[in-house]
Design an enzyme around this catalytic site. Structure first.
Site, PDB file in Angstrom:
ATOM      1  N   HIS A 105       0.850  -1.197   0.000  1.00 31.53           N
ATOM      2  CA  HIS A 105       0.000   0.000   0.000  1.00 31.53           C
ATOM      3  C   HIS A 105       0.879   1.238   0.000  1.00 31.53           C
ATOM      4  CE1 HIS A 105       1.184  -0.459   4.210  1.00 31.53           C
ATOM      5  NE2 HIS A 105       0.997   0.856   4.330  1.00 31.53           N
ATOM      6  N   ASP A 118       0.828   5.210   1.818  1.00 31.48           N
ATOM      7  CA  ASP A 118       0.139   5.892   2.911  1.00 31.48           C
ATOM      8  C   ASP A 118      -0.576   7.125   2.363  1.00 31.48           C
ATOM      9  OD1 ASP A 118       1.164   3.979   4.620  1.00 31.48           O
ATOM     10  OD2 ASP A 118       2.812   5.236   5.348  1.00 31.48           O
ATOM     11  N   HIS A 171       4.851   0.079  -0.036  1.00 33.48           N
ATOM     12  CA  HIS A 171       5.535  -0.716   0.988  1.00 33.48           C
ATOM     13  C   HIS A 171       4.604  -1.779   1.564  1.00 33.48           C
ATOM     14  CE1 HIS A 171       3.735   2.818   2.957  1.00 33.48           C
ATOM     15  NE2 HIS A 171       3.661   2.119   4.072  1.00 33.48           N
ATOM     16  N   ARG A 194       6.468  -9.190  16.145  1.00 37.06           N
ATOM     17  CA  ARG A 194       6.968  -7.889  15.694  1.00 37.06           C
ATOM     18  C   ARG A 194       5.915  -6.806  15.922  1.00 37.06           C
ATOM     19  NH1 ARG A 194       6.778  -4.879  10.719  1.00 37.06           N
ATOM     20  NH2 ARG A 194       8.576  -3.519  10.565  1.00 37.06           N
TER      21      ARG A 194
HETATM   22  O1  LIG Z   1       4.883  -2.424  10.157  1.00 36.28           O
HETATM   23  C1  LIG Z   1       5.501  -1.853   9.274  1.00 36.28           C
HETATM   24  O2  LIG Z   1       6.723  -1.955   9.134  1.00 36.28           O
HETATM   25  C2  LIG Z   1       4.758  -1.001   8.261  1.00 36.28           C
HETATM   26  C3  LIG Z   1       3.525  -0.334   8.809  1.00 36.28           C
HETATM   27  C4  LIG Z   1       2.803   0.490   7.775  1.00 36.28           C
HETATM   28  O3  LIG Z   1       3.166   0.543   6.632  1.00 36.28           O
HETATM   29  C5  LIG Z   1       1.607   1.283   8.149  1.00 36.28           C
HETATM   30  O4  LIG Z   1       1.163   1.220   9.318  1.00 36.28           O
HETATM   31  O5  LIG Z   1       1.078   1.989   7.258  1.00 36.28           O
HETATM   32 FE   LIG Z   2       2.164   2.187   5.548  1.00 31.17          FE
END
Ligand SMILES: O=C(O)CCC(=O)C(=O)O
Ligand SMILES: [Fe+2]
Length: 342
Positions: free
Chosen positions: A219, A221, A276, A287
């Site tokens: 996605h 942001d 990403h 994690r």
């Molecule tokens: O957890 C991650 O490394 C990415 C989180 C992410 O891309 C988001 O919360 O938009």
């Molecule tokens: Fe993100």
């Protein structure tokens, strides 16, 4: 003034795309969570996003270059105390370790914006992600009270201190990045001091078969920029055109900064809104990540900055209100940018 919550109120999500799996109770990955195996991961570990020292006198130039070539960088010497970051991570861990029925007390409502639940992008994918999240906008106190009736002061205090520090850092980074484009605060049509923001706690529980699951699907942001703390366990990957998916190596003390859709539009597509995802790549570890989304007030207009159009560049996007764009994104996901393209 329209708030982010009001934007989301117009777009209800069905409960099956809100309620996470009870990860504590499963021993195998259910079919609903099995993703097709992908082999699009680049093994070139030489290649990675730049690391920028905020105290470096060349930081403006370096940040501009990183945004242009990668849409992301890691930042060090950012002034966020490491013990505050550790406290946020440990409070997030305390939250996600609660029994499922307790977390359900803070479940995001179908037309809501905040609370416990699956990622908002869940409805766009045929399989579920190995992920649970907790979204905070403004004060976390209502949800925190539901989770811990007698013991929520520490959580609220840590979150509020982190939000303040993140806002200062996001302002500083915005200033730096705009400066690289020779744009100053006066060239902007909104007040940088009253942004719309959200804090997203992400949890990727230990998974019995990590290679067949997806933590957070690809996605971009919707923010102007996002500041991410990704703990010491790797998982974040970014997509580099012509190369493939690359891991963003966790560096103790560093924060990951990425360009969001709004900065991509403002920069007239000079800065890519980086695609990403988060993979689940090791069994036996849980994690966490903490993302701070920094945006523009939802009533404001966003369009390519006039200063960048002077030298014969034509605008790539029409002007939209942030609210209009967010609604487009929540209905059309990755098509949203092309829907406002000229
Ligand atoms: O957890 C991650 O490394 C990415 C989180 C992410 O891309 C988001 O919360 O938009
Ligand atoms: Fe993100």
């Amino acid at each position: 003034m329209t708030t982010l919550s009001e934007v989301y109120r117009e777009h209800a999500i069905p409960l099956r795309h809100i309620v996470p799996l009870d990860f504590h109770s499963v021993r195998t990955v259910p079919d609903s969570h099995v993703w097709p195996k992908s082999d699009d991961f680049s093994s070139d570990d030489q290649l990675s996003i730049p690391i920028i020292d905020l105290k470096d006198p060349l930081a403006v130039k370096l940040a501009g270059h990183a945004c242009e070539t990668w849409g992301a960088f890691q930042v060090i010497n950012h002034g966020i105390p490491s013990n505050l970051v550790e406290e946020v991570e440990s409070e997030a861990r305390r939250l996600f370790s609660l029994p499922a029925q307790q977390k359900m007390k803070a479940l995001r409502e179908p037309a809501g914006a905040t609370g416990y639940g699956l990622a908002r992008i869940s409805p766009f994918f045929p399989k579920y992600m190995w992920h649970e999240g907790f979204t905070i906008m403004g004060s976390p106190v209502d949800h925190a009270r539901a989770l811990w009736p007698n013991d929520n002061a520490r959580f609220c205090d840590v979150i509020e201190r982190y939000q303040k520090k993140m806002k200062d850092l996001a302002e500083q980074l915005t200033h730096l990045i705009l400066k690289s484009l020779d744009v100053s605060q006066e060239d902007l049509s909104w007040d940088v001091g009253s942004p719309s923001t959200a804090l997203q706690l992400n949890s990727y529980p230990s998974c019995p078969d990590p290679n067949r699951t997806m933590g957070l699907a690809p996605h971009t942001d919707t923010s102007l920029l996002t500041i991410l703390h990704q703990s010491s366990i790797s998982g974040l990957q970014i997509f580099k055109e012509g190369v493939g998916w690359l891991s963003v190596r966790p560096i103790p003390g560093a924060l990951v900064v990425n360009v969001g859709d709004l900065l991509h539009i403002l920069s007239n597509a000079r800065f890519p809104s980086v695609l990403h995802r988060a993979v689940v790549n090791r069994d036996g570890c849980h994690r966490l990540s903490v993302a701070y989304f920094y945006g523009i007030p939802t009533d404001c207009n966003v369009s390519p900055l006039a200063k960048l159009l002077n030298s014969g560049h034509t605008p790539r996007y029409r002007s939209v209100t942030v609210k209009e764009y967010m609604i487009l994104k929540s209905k059309n996901f990755e098509e949203a940018l092309s829907l406002i393209g000229i």
